[in-house]
Design an enzyme around this catalytic site. Structure first.
Site, PDB file in Angstrom:
ATOM      1  N   ALA A   1     -11.082  -7.207  -0.502  1.00 36.77           N
ATOM      2  CA  ALA A   1     -11.916  -6.010  -0.500  1.00 36.77           C
ATOM      3  C   ALA A   1     -11.843  -5.342  -1.863  1.00 36.77           C
ATOM      4  CB  ALA A   1     -11.454  -5.036   0.594  1.00 36.77           C
TER       5      ALA A   1
ATOM      6  N   GLU B   1      -9.673 -12.153  -5.955  1.00 42.78           N
ATOM      7  CA  GLU B   1      -8.454 -12.008  -5.167  1.00 42.78           C
ATOM      8  C   GLU B   1      -7.962 -13.313  -4.562  1.00 42.78           C
ATOM      9  OE1 GLU B   1      -8.823  -8.828  -2.338  1.00 42.78           O
ATOM     10  OE2 GLU B   1      -8.761  -7.302  -3.910  1.00 42.78           O
TER      11      GLU B   1
ATOM     12  N   GLU C   1     -15.122  -9.951  -5.482  1.00 41.82           N
ATOM     13  CA  GLU C   1     -13.798  -9.668  -4.924  1.00 41.82           C
ATOM     14  C   GLU C   1     -13.172 -10.918  -4.311  1.00 41.82           C
ATOM     15  OE1 GLU C   1     -12.040  -7.030  -5.329  1.00 41.82           O
ATOM     16  OE2 GLU C   1     -13.632  -5.914  -6.331  1.00 41.82           O
TER      17      GLU C   1
ATOM     18  N   ARG D   1       0.858  -1.179   0.000  1.00 44.87           N
ATOM     19  CA  ARG D   1       0.000   0.000   0.000  1.00 44.87           C
ATOM     20  C   ARG D   1       0.896   1.232   0.000  1.00 44.87           C
ATOM     21  NH1 ARG D   1      -4.734  -1.396  -2.046  1.00 44.87           N
ATOM     22  NH2 ARG D   1      -5.829  -2.981  -0.816  1.00 44.87           N
TER      23      ARG D   1
ATOM     24  N   GLU E   1      -1.610  -5.964  -7.137  1.00 45.98           N
ATOM     25  CA  GLU E   1      -2.193  -7.280  -6.874  1.00 45.98           C
ATOM     26  C   GLU E   1      -1.339  -8.418  -7.433  1.00 45.98           C
ATOM     27  OE1 GLU E   1      -6.177  -7.231  -8.292  1.00 45.98           O
ATOM     28  OE2 GLU E   1      -6.909  -5.971  -6.667  1.00 45.98           O
TER      29      GLU E   1
END
Length: 212
Positions: A84, A105, A101, A72, A152
């Site tokens: 999320a 993910e 999601e 992040r 990701e």
């Protein structure tokens, strides 16, 4: 100081005399409002306008939570998180977004869905609303894995006992908002009336009204 008769957030909107949007980004923007205070003065308030988000605390039969570790950039850290994503489509059903999601993910699906908790992440400076779902009865999703990119593409996946995540949150070792709120809410529900007492997955969400 007496306890209020009802402890519940309520809708209210103070008068705005002027508004502007000095910045528009890809997904969010910044709005400036001139707001009339109770004493009649006018104060300028800047805040981020956000479409809203969903998150999923996916809990397997062994009491482990599906988590991912992702970079992040604003905080310059790799954070352990729960799946999320943004509510990209206005009026989108949040359950459908959460299921998407979880699949994209983690390549996991769930049969049992409930609303775990609803929060405003930073109501002093952003209107983001997040609905965190509890997903159970997990299994591997069918079909090809979703093709990830950017941050990701570097994600790590793991399954960690709920109790370990609670300990890590309280020890100051885990900081992602949705993960911390989700695991503490799940532990509280588990210690109280149990998961079956949680709201159904299609419970109303006044912060982000949605289509059926």
């Amino acid at each position: 100081m007496d306890r209020p008769a009802i402890i519940e957030d309520t809708p209210e909107e103070w008068r705005v005399t002027a508004t502007a949007t000095p910045f528009r980004g890809n997904k969010t923007s910044v709005r400036t409002d001139d707001v009339v205070m109770p004493d009649g003065s006018v104060v300028r308030r800047d805040y981020q306008v956000h479409p809203g988000s969903v998150a999923v605390l996916a809990l397997d039969g062994d009491g482990r939570v599906v988590v991912l570790r992702q970079y992040r950039h604003p905080v310059r850290q790799k954070l352990w998180e729960i799946p999320a994503g943004l509510l990209d489509v206005p009026g989108e059903n949040p359950l459908h977004a959460a299921q998407r999601e979880l699949y994209e993910e983690t390549h996991v699906k769930a049969e049992d869905w409930r609303v775990l908790i609803d929060v405003y992440t930073t109501p002093g400076g952003c209107d983001e609303a997040v609905r965190i779902f509890l997903a159970r009865e997990l299994s591997d999703a069918e079909g090809e894995r979703f093709d990830v990119s950017e941050e990701e593409a570097d994600m790590e996946l793991a399954r960690v006992p709920l109790t370990d995540l609670v300990r890590g949150a309280l020890a100051g070792e885990l900081h992602n908002n949705c993960l911390v709120v989700g695991v503490l809410a799940a532990a509280t529900a588990l210690a109280g009336e149990g998961f079956d007492a949680l709201r159904p997955a299609d419970a109303p969400w006044p912060a982000r009204p949605f289509d059926a």
